[in-house]
Design a protein around this motif. Structure first.
Motif, mmCIF file in Angstrom:
data_model
loop_
_atom_site.group_PDB
_atom_site.id
_atom_site.type_symbol
_atom_site.label_atom_id
_atom_site.label_comp_id
_atom_site.label_asym_id
_atom_site.label_seq_id
_atom_site.Cartn_x
_atom_site.Cartn_y
_atom_site.Cartn_z
ATOM 1 N N LEU A 68 0.814 -1.218 0.000
ATOM 2 C CA LEU A 68 0.000 0.000 0.000
ATOM 3 C C LEU A 68 0.846 1.266 0.000
ATOM 4 O O LEU A 68 0.318 2.361 -0.190
ATOM 5 C CB LEU A 68 -0.946 0.000 1.212
ATOM 6 C CG LEU A 68 -2.113 -0.994 1.136
ATOM 7 C CD1 LEU A 68 -2.970 -0.909 2.390
ATOM 8 C CD2 LEU A 68 -2.964 -0.740 -0.101
ATOM 9 N N ALA A 69 2.152 1.135 0.236
ATOM 10 C CA ALA A 69 3.043 2.298 0.162
ATOM 11 C C ALA A 69 3.450 2.602 -1.271
ATOM 12 O O ALA A 69 4.031 3.648 -1.554
ATOM 13 C CB ALA A 69 4.296 2.063 1.015
ATOM 14 N N VAL A 70 3.162 1.689 -2.206
ATOM 15 C CA VAL A 70 3.499 1.892 -3.621
ATOM 16 C C VAL A 70 2.454 2.815 -4.255
ATOM 17 O O VAL A 70 1.255 2.646 -4.029
ATOM 18 C CB VAL A 70 3.524 0.537 -4.366
ATOM 19 C CG1 VAL A 70 3.802 0.741 -5.849
ATOM 20 C CG2 VAL A 70 4.555 -0.390 -3.734
ATOM 21 N N PRO A 71 2.882 3.829 -5.028
ATOM 22 C CA PRO A 71 1.926 4.756 -5.651
ATOM 23 C C PRO A 71 0.837 4.052 -6.444
ATOM 24 O O PRO A 71 1.101 3.077 -7.139
ATOM 25 C CB PRO A 71 2.832 5.610 -6.564
ATOM 26 C CG PRO A 71 4.176 5.565 -5.901
ATOM 27 C CD PRO A 71 4.281 4.197 -5.301
ATOM 28 N N TRP A 72 -0.364 4.550 -6.315
ATOM 29 C CA TRP A 72 -1.585 4.104 -7.007
ATOM 30 C C TRP A 72 -2.182 2.803 -6.452
ATOM 31 O O TRP A 72 -3.329 2.491 -6.757
ATOM 32 C CB TRP A 72 -1.358 3.941 -8.519
ATOM 33 C CG TRP A 72 -1.021 5.229 -9.204
ATOM 34 C CD1 TRP A 72 0.162 5.574 -9.767
ATOM 35 C CD2 TRP A 72 -1.881 6.366 -9.374
ATOM 36 N NE1 TRP A 72 0.110 6.845 -10.279
ATOM 37 C CE2 TRP A 72 -1.140 7.354 -10.055
ATOM 38 C CE3 TRP A 72 -3.203 6.636 -9.006
ATOM 39 C CZ2 TRP A 72 -1.673 8.599 -10.372
ATOM 40 C CZ3 TRP A 72 -3.727 7.879 -9.328
ATOM 41 C CH2 TRP A 72 -2.975 8.842 -10.004
ATOM 42 N N LEU A 73 -1.448 2.066 -5.632
ATOM 43 C CA LEU A 73 -2.006 0.814 -5.123
ATOM 44 C C LEU A 73 -3.099 1.055 -4.081
ATOM 45 O O LEU A 73 -3.995 0.224 -3.912
ATOM 46 C CB LEU A 73 -0.905 -0.081 -4.549
ATOM 47 C CG LEU A 73 -0.146 -0.907 -5.586
ATOM 48 C CD1 LEU A 73 0.848 -1.836 -4.919
ATOM 49 C CD2 LEU A 73 -1.105 -1.731 -6.442
ATOM 50 N N LYS A 74 -3.019 2.169 -3.367
ATOM 51 C CA LYS A 74 -4.105 2.498 -2.439
ATOM 52 C C LYS A 74 -5.394 2.791 -3.206
ATOM 53 O O LYS A 74 -6.493 2.445 -2.750
ATOM 54 C CB LYS A 74 -3.736 3.696 -1.556
ATOM 55 C CG LYS A 74 -2.872 3.332 -0.361
ATOM 56 C CD LYS A 74 -2.784 4.483 0.625
ATOM 57 C CE LYS A 74 -2.005 4.079 1.865
ATOM 58 N NZ LYS A 74 -1.959 5.174 2.863
ATOM 59 N N VAL A 75 -5.258 3.405 -4.365
ATOM 60 C CA VAL A 75 -6.433 3.668 -5.193
ATOM 61 C C VAL A 75 -7.040 2.342 -5.644
ATOM 62 O O VAL A 75 -8.255 2.133 -5.570
ATOM 63 C CB VAL A 75 -6.057 4.529 -6.423
ATOM 64 C CG1 VAL A 75 -7.244 4.660 -7.358
ATOM 65 C CG2 VAL A 75 -5.581 5.912 -5.972
ATOM 66 N N VAL A 76 -6.169 1.434 -6.109
ATOM 67 C CA VAL A 76 -6.649 0.108 -6.528
ATOM 68 C C VAL A 76 -7.284 -0.623 -5.353
ATOM 69 O O VAL A 76 -8.352 -1.228 -5.479
ATOM 70 C CB VAL A 76 -5.484 -0.725 -7.113
ATOM 71 C CG1 VAL A 76 -5.944 -2.148 -7.426
ATOM 72 C CG2 VAL A 76 -4.934 -0.060 -8.369
#
Length: 240
Positions: A68-76
Protein backbone atom coordinates in the motif's frame (compact mmCIF):
# COMPACT_ATOMS: atom_id res chain seq x y z
CA UNK A 1 -0.78 5.32 16.23
CA UNK A 2 -0.17 4.86 19.96
CA UNK A 3 -2.08 2.19 21.89
CA UNK A 4 -3.28 4.81 24.36
CA UNK A 5 -5.02 6.94 21.72
CA UNK A 6 -8.67 6.83 20.71
CA UNK A 7 -7.64 6.48 17.03
CA UNK A 8 -5.90 3.17 17.82
CA UNK A 9 -8.97 1.68 19.48
CA UNK A 10 -11.31 2.95 16.75
CA UNK A 11 -9.11 1.20 14.20
CA UNK A 12 -9.14 -1.98 16.34
CA UNK A 13 -12.94 -1.90 16.41
CA UNK A 14 -12.99 -1.42 12.62
CA UNK A 15 -10.73 -4.46 12.14
CA UNK A 16 -12.90 -6.58 14.45
CA UNK A 17 -16.03 -5.47 12.57
CA UNK A 18 -14.37 -6.35 9.23
CA UNK A 19 -13.35 -9.78 10.52
CA UNK A 20 -16.87 -10.46 11.79
CA UNK A 21 -18.59 -9.27 8.59
CA UNK A 22 -16.18 -10.90 6.12
CA UNK A 23 -15.05 -13.85 8.25
CA UNK A 24 -18.43 -15.25 9.21
CA UNK A 25 -18.08 -18.02 6.62
CA UNK A 26 -14.87 -19.27 8.23
CA UNK A 27 -16.70 -21.18 10.96
CA UNK A 28 -18.77 -22.91 8.29
CA UNK A 29 -15.60 -23.93 6.44
CA UNK A 30 -14.04 -25.20 9.67
CA UNK A 31 -17.12 -27.26 10.49
CA UNK A 32 -17.27 -28.76 6.99
CA UNK A 33 -13.55 -29.58 6.94
CA UNK A 34 -13.66 -31.33 10.32
CA UNK A 35 -17.04 -33.03 10.12
CA UNK A 36 -15.61 -36.50 9.31
CA UNK A 37 -12.91 -36.45 11.98
CA UNK A 38 -13.35 -38.58 15.12
CA UNK A 39 -14.68 -36.61 18.09
CA UNK A 40 -11.30 -36.84 19.82
CA UNK A 41 -9.57 -35.06 16.92
CA UNK A 42 -12.12 -32.39 16.05
CA UNK A 43 -10.96 -29.90 18.67
CA UNK A 44 -7.33 -30.39 17.58
CA UNK A 45 -8.29 -29.93 13.94
CA UNK A 46 -10.19 -26.73 14.71
CA UNK A 47 -7.40 -25.34 16.94
CA UNK A 48 -4.46 -26.00 14.59
CA UNK A 49 -6.46 -25.15 11.48
CA UNK A 50 -7.49 -21.78 12.92
CA UNK A 51 -3.95 -21.11 14.23
CA UNK A 52 -2.43 -21.81 10.81
CA UNK A 53 -5.07 -19.76 9.01
CA UNK A 54 -4.57 -16.78 11.34
CA UNK A 55 -0.77 -16.95 10.96
CA UNK A 56 -1.07 -17.06 7.17
CA UNK A 57 -3.53 -14.15 7.20
CA UNK A 58 -1.23 -11.97 9.32
CA UNK A 59 1.64 -12.72 6.90
CA UNK A 60 -0.53 -11.78 3.90
CA UNK A 61 -1.64 -8.55 5.57
CA UNK A 62 2.00 -7.69 6.39
CA UNK A 63 2.83 -7.86 2.67
CA UNK A 64 -0.34 -5.92 1.83
CA UNK A 65 0.75 -3.14 4.20
CA UNK A 66 4.07 -2.87 2.35
CA UNK A 67 2.35 -2.81 -1.04
CA UNK A 68 0.00 0.00 0.00
CA UNK A 69 3.04 2.30 0.16
CA UNK A 70 3.50 1.89 -3.62
CA UNK A 71 1.93 4.76 -5.65
CA UNK A 72 -1.59 4.10 -7.01
CA UNK A 73 -2.01 0.81 -5.12
CA UNK A 74 -4.11 2.50 -2.44
CA UNK A 75 -6.43 3.67 -5.19
CA UNK A 76 -6.65 0.11 -6.53
CA UNK A 77 -7.16 -1.22 -3.00
CA UNK A 78 -9.91 1.32 -2.36
CA UNK A 79 -11.71 0.33 -5.57
CA UNK A 80 -11.49 -3.31 -4.47
CA UNK A 81 -12.98 -2.35 -1.11
CA UNK A 82 -15.86 -0.60 -2.89
CA UNK A 83 -16.46 -3.77 -4.93
CA UNK A 84 -16.28 -5.98 -1.83
CA UNK A 85 -18.72 -3.70 -0.01
CA UNK A 86 -21.18 -3.73 -2.92
CA UNK A 87 -20.86 -7.52 -3.17
CA UNK A 88 -21.58 -7.82 0.57
CA UNK A 89 -24.96 -6.12 0.03
CA UNK A 90 -26.04 -8.56 -2.69
CA UNK A 91 -28.33 -11.56 -2.03
CA UNK A 92 -26.48 -14.41 -0.32
CA UNK A 93 -25.04 -17.13 -2.54
CA UNK A 94 -24.19 -20.31 -0.66
CA UNK A 95 -20.86 -21.62 -1.85
CA UNK A 96 -19.66 -24.09 0.76
CA UNK A 97 -20.66 -27.32 -0.91
CA UNK A 98 -17.23 -27.70 -2.50
CA UNK A 99 -15.37 -27.75 0.83
CA UNK A 100 -14.18 -31.32 1.20
CA UNK A 101 -14.41 -33.08 4.54
CA UNK A 102 -11.02 -34.54 5.52
CA UNK A 103 -10.70 -37.93 7.20
CA UNK A 104 -7.33 -37.20 8.85
CA UNK A 105 -6.23 -34.47 11.28
CA UNK A 106 -3.48 -33.20 8.94
CA UNK A 107 -5.90 -33.20 6.01
CA UNK A 108 -8.46 -31.16 7.95
CA UNK A 109 -5.82 -28.61 9.00
CA UNK A 110 -4.63 -28.25 5.37
CA UNK A 111 -8.22 -27.84 4.15
CA UNK A 112 -8.96 -25.10 6.70
CA UNK A 113 -5.75 -23.16 5.94
CA UNK A 114 -6.12 -23.39 2.14
CA UNK A 115 -9.84 -22.50 2.21
CA UNK A 116 -9.20 -19.56 4.54
CA UNK A 117 -6.39 -18.28 2.30
CA UNK A 118 -8.65 -18.41 -0.76
CA UNK A 119 -11.57 -16.76 1.04
CA UNK A 120 -9.53 -14.09 2.85
CA UNK A 121 -8.43 -11.81 0.00
CA UNK A 122 -11.21 -9.35 0.73
CA UNK A 123 -10.48 -9.55 4.45
CA UNK A 124 -6.76 -8.93 3.93
CA UNK A 125 -7.33 -5.84 1.78
CA UNK A 126 -9.92 -4.38 4.16
CA UNK A 127 -7.85 -4.96 7.31
CA UNK A 128 -4.72 -3.52 5.66
CA UNK A 129 -6.70 -0.38 4.79
CA UNK A 130 -8.09 -0.03 8.32
CA UNK A 131 -4.67 -0.57 9.94
CA UNK A 132 -3.04 2.53 8.36
CA UNK A 133 0.31 0.72 8.05
CA UNK A 134 0.41 -0.42 11.68
CA UNK A 135 1.13 -4.17 11.99
CA UNK A 136 0.45 -4.04 15.76
CA UNK A 137 -3.11 -2.99 14.91
CA UNK A 138 -3.43 -5.93 12.52
CA UNK A 139 -2.24 -8.52 15.05
CA UNK A 140 -4.23 -7.01 17.94
CA UNK A 141 -7.42 -6.67 15.92
CA UNK A 142 -7.27 -10.20 14.46
CA UNK A 143 -6.45 -11.81 17.82
CA UNK A 144 -9.34 -9.95 19.42
CA UNK A 145 -11.72 -11.12 16.71
CA UNK A 146 -10.73 -14.83 16.77
CA UNK A 147 -13.26 -15.89 19.44
CA UNK A 148 -15.97 -13.83 17.72
CA UNK A 149 -15.32 -15.34 14.29
CA UNK A 150 -14.78 -18.94 15.39
CA UNK A 151 -17.31 -19.31 18.18
CA UNK A 152 -19.71 -16.47 17.54
CA UNK A 153 -19.97 -16.33 13.76
CA UNK A 154 -23.11 -18.46 13.65
CA UNK A 155 -24.79 -16.02 16.03
CA UNK A 156 -23.55 -13.11 13.92
CA UNK A 157 -24.87 -14.74 10.74
CA UNK A 158 -28.29 -15.23 12.38
CA UNK A 159 -28.29 -11.59 13.52
CA UNK A 160 -27.43 -10.46 9.98
CA UNK A 161 -30.36 -12.50 8.66
CA UNK A 162 -32.67 -10.97 11.24
CA UNK A 163 -31.31 -7.41 11.12
CA UNK A 164 -30.20 -6.58 7.53
CA UNK A 165 -29.07 -3.15 8.73
CA UNK A 166 -25.94 -4.89 10.11
CA UNK A 167 -24.95 -5.94 6.58
CA UNK A 168 -25.60 -2.42 5.30
CA UNK A 169 -23.41 -1.04 8.08
CA UNK A 170 -20.64 -3.48 7.11
CA UNK A 171 -20.78 -2.39 3.48
CA UNK A 172 -20.73 1.25 4.56
CA UNK A 173 -17.67 0.58 6.74
CA UNK A 174 -15.76 -0.87 3.79
CA UNK A 175 -16.75 2.12 1.66
CA UNK A 176 -15.68 4.48 4.47
CA UNK A 177 -12.23 2.86 4.68
CA UNK A 178 -11.91 2.87 0.87
CA UNK A 179 -12.86 6.53 0.57
CA UNK A 180 -10.31 7.50 3.20
CA UNK A 181 -7.66 5.29 1.59
CA UNK A 182 -7.88 6.85 -1.88
CA UNK A 183 -6.92 10.36 -0.83
CA UNK A 184 -3.85 9.13 1.10
CA UNK A 185 -2.30 7.42 -1.94
CA UNK A 186 1.36 8.56 -2.35
CA UNK A 187 0.73 9.30 -6.05
CA UNK A 188 -1.82 12.03 -5.22
CA UNK A 189 -0.92 15.54 -4.00
CA UNK A 190 -0.56 15.67 -0.22
CA UNK A 191 -2.72 18.82 -0.05
CA UNK A 192 -5.43 17.44 -2.37
CA UNK A 193 -8.27 18.22 0.06
CA UNK A 194 -6.42 20.76 2.20
CA UNK A 195 -8.83 23.56 1.22
CA UNK A 196 -11.90 21.51 2.17
CA UNK A 197 -12.80 21.36 5.86
CA UNK A 198 -12.83 17.75 7.11
CA UNK A 199 -11.76 16.64 3.61
CA UNK A 200 -10.73 13.11 4.61
CA UNK A 201 -13.94 12.56 6.57
CA UNK A 202 -16.02 13.77 3.61
CA UNK A 203 -14.11 11.46 1.25
CA UNK A 204 -14.70 8.53 3.60
CA UNK A 205 -18.41 9.41 3.88
CA UNK A 206 -18.66 9.65 0.09
CA UNK A 207 -17.12 6.17 -0.21
CA UNK A 208 -19.62 4.76 2.30
CA UNK A 209 -22.54 6.40 0.48
CA UNK A 210 -21.29 5.14 -2.90
CA UNK A 211 -21.12 1.53 -1.68
CA UNK A 212 -24.52 1.57 0.03
CA UNK A 213 -26.37 3.25 -2.85
CA UNK A 214 -24.73 1.07 -5.52
CA UNK A 215 -25.14 -2.11 -3.50
CA UNK A 216 -28.80 -1.46 -2.66
CA UNK A 217 -29.60 -0.52 -6.24
CA UNK A 218 -28.03 -3.67 -7.66
CA UNK A 219 -29.67 -5.83 -4.99
CA UNK A 220 -33.09 -4.35 -5.77
CA UNK A 221 -32.51 -4.92 -9.48
CA UNK A 222 -31.49 -8.54 -8.82
CA UNK A 223 -34.73 -9.14 -6.92
CA UNK A 224 -36.80 -7.54 -9.68
CA UNK A 225 -35.00 -9.44 -12.46
CA UNK A 226 -33.74 -12.71 -10.93
CA UNK A 227 -31.17 -14.68 -12.92
CA UNK A 228 -32.67 -17.47 -15.01
CA UNK A 229 -31.36 -20.95 -14.26
CA UNK A 230 -30.65 -22.07 -17.84
CA UNK A 231 -29.83 -25.63 -16.87
CA UNK A 232 -33.09 -26.02 -14.96
CA UNK A 233 -35.06 -24.48 -17.83
CA UNK A 234 -33.42 -26.78 -20.36
CA UNK A 235 -34.17 -29.83 -18.21
CA UNK A 236 -37.76 -28.72 -17.86
CA UNK A 237 -38.11 -28.27 -21.64
CA UNK A 238 -36.67 -31.72 -22.31
CA UNK A 239 -38.95 -33.41 -19.75
CA UNK A 240 -42.01 -31.70 -21.21
Amino acid sequence: MDISTAAFWIAVLQIIAIDVMLGGDNAVVIALACRKLPDTQRKKGIFWGVAGAIGLRIALIFFALQLLAVPWLKVVGALLLFWIGVKLLQPEDEGHGDVAAATTLVGAIKTIIVADAVMSLDNVIAVAGAAHGNLLLVVFGILASIPIVVWGSQLVLKMMDRYPIIITAGGALLGWIGGGMIITDPALPADLLAAIPYGKTLAAAAGALLVVVTGKTLAARAKTHPAVDLAASKTKDISS
